[in-house]
Design an enzyme around this catalytic site. Structure first.
Site, PDB file in Angstrom:
ATOM      1  N   GLY A  57       0.812  -1.209   0.000  1.00 28.27           N
ATOM      2  CA  GLY A  57       0.000   0.000   0.000  1.00 28.27           C
ATOM      3  C   GLY A  57       0.843   1.256   0.000  1.00 28.27           C
ATOM      4  O   GLY A  57       0.581   2.204  -0.755  1.00 28.27           O
ATOM      5  N   TYR A  58       1.872   1.283   0.837  1.00 30.15           N
ATOM      6  CA  TYR A  58       2.762   2.447   0.918  1.00 30.15           C
ATOM      7  C   TYR A  58       3.517   2.649  -0.390  1.00 30.15           C
ATOM      8  O   TYR A  58       3.566   3.772  -0.931  1.00 30.15           O
ATOM      9  CB  TYR A  58       3.737   2.247   2.074  1.00 30.15           C
ATOM     10  CG  TYR A  58       4.789   3.319   2.206  1.00 30.15           C
ATOM     11  CD1 TYR A  58       4.450   4.601   2.605  1.00 30.15           C
ATOM     12  CD2 TYR A  58       6.129   3.034   1.955  1.00 30.15           C
ATOM     13  CE1 TYR A  58       5.414   5.587   2.735  1.00 30.15           C
ATOM     14  CE2 TYR A  58       7.104   4.009   2.091  1.00 30.15           C
ATOM     15  CZ  TYR A  58       6.747   5.289   2.476  1.00 30.15           C
ATOM     16  OH  TYR A  58       7.704   6.257   2.604  1.00 30.15           O
ATOM     17  N   ALA A  59       4.097   1.579  -0.926  1.00 29.32           N
ATOM     18  CA  ALA A  59       4.852   1.692  -2.170  1.00 29.32           C
ATOM     19  C   ALA A  59       3.959   2.138  -3.320  1.00 29.32           C
ATOM     20  O   ALA A  59       4.405   2.860  -4.225  1.00 29.32           O
ATOM     21  CB  ALA A  59       5.536   0.365  -2.503  1.00 29.32           C
TER      22      ALA A  59
END
Length: 248
Positions: free
Chosen positions: A156-158
């Site tokens: 999700g962050y990437a």
């Protein structure tokens, strides 16, 4: 790095300037002679500590609040910088949040929060920078080397940082004729509270050993890269610069 003479009269806005990387960037640009706006969202005390460190070292800085994902508040931040210092030459977008979980288990609300700050916030600030930066200026957004490392729990962050990279590279081409560079810095694992929170000592040591330089990055490592792009690195444009000690 830029000399003090080259940086004199230049003005930088550092979003997330109260955070680990942001505070190092703010101090580094101030050491180069820039007047620095230290933006914060909620950490007024930490932002004032950064301002105090800069002013005690002979620099010029002020702390200003705002929600970077809110166009009105972000515009107010830019207007305040222009009113205080006469214009804006450098924008460094370090503000961001990170929530880790396997994709199948991540709460949609957590992903939405990351998207609002990391993607929408970067879009709003980049849009204002594109409209505001003076000739010779630089916009530096912050991505992550996790887009290459592809470690579990970072999906999700990437994904939000992949969006940051796409915006950055396209905006660099859209700024043709303006004499403004647009780049992204993609740190690897860096010893900040954001990165270290919730990680075991064994995991931290294993991650550090993975880099050929056998250590985690430091906020000052990233600040040096940003200072290069904000100062002498004028021929670097439309790029993602991986600052990760060779880990990826």
């Amino acid at each position: 790095m830029a000399t003090v003479e080259q940086a004199a009269g230049r003005v930088a806005i550092v979003t997330g300037g109260s955070g680990g990387i942001g505070s190092a960037v703010a101090r580094r640009l101030a050491a180069d002679g820039m007047s620095v706006v230290v933006h914060y969202a909620a950490s007024a005390g930490r932002a004032e500590e950064v301002v105090k460190a800069i002013t005690e070292a002979g620099g010029t800085a002020r702390a200003l609040p705002g929600d970077i994902a809110d166009p009105t508040e972000a515009a107010r931040l830019f207007a305040a910088a222009e009113e205080a210092f006469g214009g804006v030459d450098v924008v460094v977008n370090t503000a961001g949040i990170m929530v880790l979980a396997p994709l199948a288990e991540m709460e949609l609300e957590a992903f939405d929060r990351m998207h609002r700050v990391n993607v929408r916030g970067t879009f709003v600030v980049s849009q204002l920078a594109a409209r505001t930066l003076r000739p010779g200026g630089a916009l530096i957004n912050v991505s992550t080397s996790m887009t290459r490392l592809q470690q579990p729990a970072y999906g999700g962050y990437a994904a939000t940082k992949g969006a940051v990279e796409a915006m950055t590279l396209i905006l660099a081409r859209e700024m043709r004729g303006r004499d403004v560079t647009v780049n992204a810095v993609a740190p690897g694992p860096t010893a900040t509270p954001l990165y270290l929170e919730g990680k075991s000592e064994e995991l931290i040591q294993r991650t550090a050993a993975a880099a050929p330089l056998e250590r985690l990055g430091t906020p000052d490592d990233i600040a040096e890269t940003v200072a290069f792009l904000a100062g002498p690195g004028r021929w670097v444009n439309g790029q993602v610069l991986y600052a990760n000690g060779g880990i990826a």
